[in-house]
Design an enzyme around this catalytic site. Structure first.
Site, PDB file in Angstrom:
ATOM      1  N   HIS A 287       0.886  -1.187   0.000  1.00 49.16           N
ATOM      2  CA  HIS A 287       0.000   0.000   0.000  1.00 49.16           C
ATOM      3  C   HIS A 287       0.918   1.231   0.000  1.00 49.16           C
ATOM      4  CE1 HIS A 287      -3.505   2.371   0.610  1.00 49.16           C
ATOM      5  NE2 HIS A 287      -3.871   2.015   1.820  1.00 49.16           N
TER       6      HIS A 287
ATOM      7  N   HIS B 110      -2.019  -2.107  -9.922  1.00 49.62           N
ATOM      8  CA  HIS B 110      -3.050  -1.526  -9.067  1.00 49.62           C
ATOM      9  C   HIS B 110      -4.228  -2.476  -8.951  1.00 49.62           C
ATOM     10  CE1 HIS B 110      -5.912   1.310  -7.364  1.00 49.62           C
ATOM     11  NE2 HIS B 110      -4.821   1.873  -6.880  1.00 49.62           N
TER      12      HIS B 110
ATOM     13  N   ASP C  52       2.665   5.879  -6.748  1.00 47.79           N
ATOM     14  CA  ASP C  52       3.871   5.883  -5.929  1.00 47.79           C
ATOM     15  C   ASP C  52       5.171   5.957  -6.712  1.00 47.79           C
ATOM     16  OD1 ASP C  52       2.655   5.771  -3.402  1.00 47.79           O
ATOM     17  OD2 ASP C  52       2.169   3.671  -3.734  1.00 47.79           O
TER      18      ASP C  52
END
Ligand code: COA
Length: 374
Positions: free
Chosen positions: A221, A260, A311
């Site tokens: 995460h 994802h 990210d």
């Protein structure tokens, strides 16, 4: 073993409740907050406007924004007892543990005594998180006790000022502001769901946010931005990146910052942060980390049809701004606390305790054999 994809493992694809806060993979660029596209918000709004939007359902007008920012500004300092606790946490502690403990301890000092105080608790955490992170960082690493308040107008500027001790450039403030907007909210992701489960027991705001920080900590995460940084720093060139990544895929290693759970072909936040990473690379005067990142992106798409999530380019972006890698995921907390708190409020407004069932796979019913006969 049963195929995880067929059993709906990880609750994938199942609706676990309703929300008016966010859509993921449904309209616009792929991410909307209260009906506004994240691309639109990141160009035409600030992080404080987004926080206000998530807490109130509407963007503020000029007066509302001014008084909201003033209210947040007043709440930036930390109580002396919290500073004492932060001073006890060693330099080699995981910074997400610092955020978790800081949040939890503040809940002891300034508890949310009733749900009428929920906005107050949410805003207090939003205002205090940058200081919690940076106060601990400077004290544990340099034995310097920083002033936790600053004159910076925005949370983005305030955080950078506490970290560097200097007034940040307009460009760095803008990039940090955009980053906070991109990380603010993302529907029923793991940490938000944690917060909602906790809220559904009618627990307090600090417990909900503390639990959410624990979920965000994991590398699958929020921890992915730090893990991505550690990976790209090991690559000496774009060519080396491709060779090493091929080896990682062969060894079935997960490549952090890619893939994802909901998006299938791209993450709308990536386009936005990637563009900023490129700009900052030029300003930094050395584009090699950006070039390596682009090579990783191309390689992963060509070989696995996997794309960068939010990210991946955050890693180089933060690095170009001089932010220590260990603070990457805590910055995510400073932003996502808005989404988490908004979900806690939404859960409370129409609550039923979240209590799913499980498919049992254990042994058939059996009797306890007395201990001497086993
Ligand atoms: N590196 C290597 N392989 C990956 C991968 C990655 N980053 N992401 C997905 N895959 C593989 C999976 O292992 C799976 O392979 P399999 O079919 O052989 O089991 C396949 O691609 C499809 O995975 P998918 O169902 O799309 O992923 P998920 O929903 O189970 O998991 C993530 C989603 C985000 C947890 C996963 O992509 C991941 O671990 N990414 C790296 C961590 C990360 O960046 N997290 C931040 C998310 S914003």
């Amino acid at each position: 073993m049963v195929d995880k994809k067929l059993t709906g493992a990880g609750l994938r694809g199942q609706s676990a409740g309703e929300t008016a806060l966010c859509t993921v993979g449904k309209s616009g660029s792929g991410l909307t907050y209260c009906g506004y596209d994240v691309a639109d918000l990141s160009e035409n709004a600030t992080f404080e406007e987004v926080a206000y939007l998530l807490f109130n359902g509407e963007l503020p007008n000029q007066n509302q924004l001014a008084s909201y920012k003033a209210e947040l500004k007043k709440q930036r300092d930390l109580p002396a007892a919290l500073k004492q606790v932060l001073k006890l946490i060693p330099a080699d502690a995981h910074p997400m543990d610092v955020m978790r403990s800081g949040c939890s301890f503040l809940g002891n000092l300034e508890p949310e005594l009733s749900f009428d105080a929920q906005y107050q608790a949410a805003n207090r955490l939003l205002a205090a998180f940058p200081a919690i992170m940076v106060y601990w960082y400077h004290y544990s690493h340099e034995r310097v006790e920083i002033d936790c308040v600053s004159d910076e107008d925005s949370i983005a500027g305030h955080f950078l000022k506490l970290l560097t001790g200097k007034t940040p450039s307009e460009q760095h403030q803008k990039v940090m502001d955009v980053s906070l907007i991109l990380y603010a909210e993302h529907e029923f992701n793991a940490s938000t769901f944690t917060a909602r489960v906790c809220a559904s027991t009618l627990s307090d705001m600090y417990s909900c946010i503390t639990g959410a920080i624990g979920s965000l900590r994991g590398p699958l995460h929020g921890g992915a931005n730090e893990a991505a940084m550690e990976m790209i720093q090991k690559f000496s060139s774009p060519e080396d990146a491709k060779i090493q990544m091929a080896g990682m895929l062969e060894r079935k290693e997960k490549i952090m910052g890619f893939g994802h759970a909901i998006y299938r072909t791209s993450d709308p936040r990536n386009t936005i942060i990637k563009a900023w990473s490129e700009k900052l690379a030029e300003e930094f005067g050395d584009t090699s980390l950006y070039d390596i990142s682009v090579a990783c992106e191309e390689f992963m798409w060509d070989s696995k049809k996997l794309f960068c999530n939010a990210d991946f380019f955050h890693a180089s972006t933060y690095h170009f701004m001089g932010i220590p890698t260990k603070l990457f995921t805590p910055i995510f907390v400073c932003s996502r606390v808005t989404g988490w708190a908004a979900h806690v409020m939404e859960q409370r407004s129409n609550n039923r305790i979240i209590r799913p069932s499980a498919d049992y796979t254990g042994s058939e019913p059996r009797k306890v054999i007395p201990i001497g006969q086993r």
